[in-house]
Design a protein around this motif. Sequence first.
Motif, short mmCIF file in Angstrom:
data_model
loop_
_atom_site.label_atom_id
_atom_site.label_comp_id
_atom_site.label_asym_id
_atom_site.label_seq_id
_atom_site.Cartn_x
_atom_site.Cartn_y
_atom_site.Cartn_z
N SER A 35 19.90 8.66 47.71
CA SER A 35 20.07 9.41 48.96
C SER A 35 18.87 10.24 49.35
N GLY A 36 17.98 10.50 48.40
CA GLY A 36 16.89 11.44 48.65
C GLY A 36 17.23 12.84 48.19
N GLY A 37 18.37 12.99 47.49
CA GLY A 37 18.79 14.28 46.97
C GLY A 37 18.54 14.40 45.48
N ILE A 38 18.67 15.62 44.97
CA ILE A 38 18.38 15.90 43.57
C ILE A 38 19.35 15.21 42.63
N ASP A 39 20.62 15.12 42.98
CA ASP A 39 21.60 14.53 42.07
C ASP A 39 21.35 13.04 41.84
N SER A 40 21.11 12.30 42.91
CA SER A 40 20.85 10.87 42.74
C SER A 40 19.49 10.64 42.08
N ALA A 41 18.53 11.52 42.34
CA ALA A 41 17.21 11.39 41.72
C ALA A 41 17.30 11.59 40.21
N VAL A 42 18.00 12.62 39.79
CA VAL A 42 18.13 12.90 38.36
C VAL A 42 18.96 11.81 37.68
#
Length: 266
Positions: A35-42
């Motif tokens: 999504s471009g957010g921290i949760d999906s990135a981590v």
Amino acid sequence: MNQNFQTEAVTNYIVEWLKRYAQESGIKGFAIGISGGIDSAVTSTLCALTGLPLLCVEMPIHQPASQVSRAKEHLDFLMQNFDQVHIATSDLTSTFELFKQQLPTIENEALLNLTLANTRARLRMTTLYYYAGIHGYLVAGTGNKIEDFGVGFFTKYGDGGVDISPIADLLKSQVRLLGEYLNVPQSILQAKPTDGLFGDDRSDEDQLGANYDELEQAMLAVEQGKTLDDFEGREKEVFAIYTRLNRINQHKINPIPVCTIPNHLK
């Protein structure tokens, strides 16, 4: 709250947990929505660290350019560092618009927009499970503890429809610590959290009425047995926000209620 948080140890623990779960369940790899957010990135980085195949799926629906660019920056990071990471893109904008044409509308614009926002999340869930199905992968969830078990800030059978939840026992602040340790792009670390379901730049804080640091403090206060009378000012306001959201979203936080029929009736 995070003074004793052992970032490296937690990272290794989650990665080993993912590898063990994959081995025991006999799955080939993981699929995750980016999504471009921290949760999906981590979460995607943790999955990549297992060494198992990882399919990162972009599923834009009228997505703001800033979210798209952050997602692509993170995908570039993954592709540069992990050979087993692959990317797929399904632009669901036209699908979403066609779907809307088959449905009735209502005069309550706020309720309509909220329902359509949840519909976006459910279209993405369906798409992600298609990709997971054709590859024999598990869908990795990106929800954190404050969202999944605190205020219920997710879509049931949308982003809440997953096979495994690697970071669901971590607070948002702890996810950020992992993001820093895992070298997640600064653009993502510094971005205001947003669910990206409304096609505009509204943040999670705009929707919730409080930021995650405030909500984490309220969550901790509830765990300590405190009540509304123990607070005043902004802390009292946030505590009320947290407890209200936690109460009305129990249908998301708890397992589906099952009507258990007494044995003498069946």
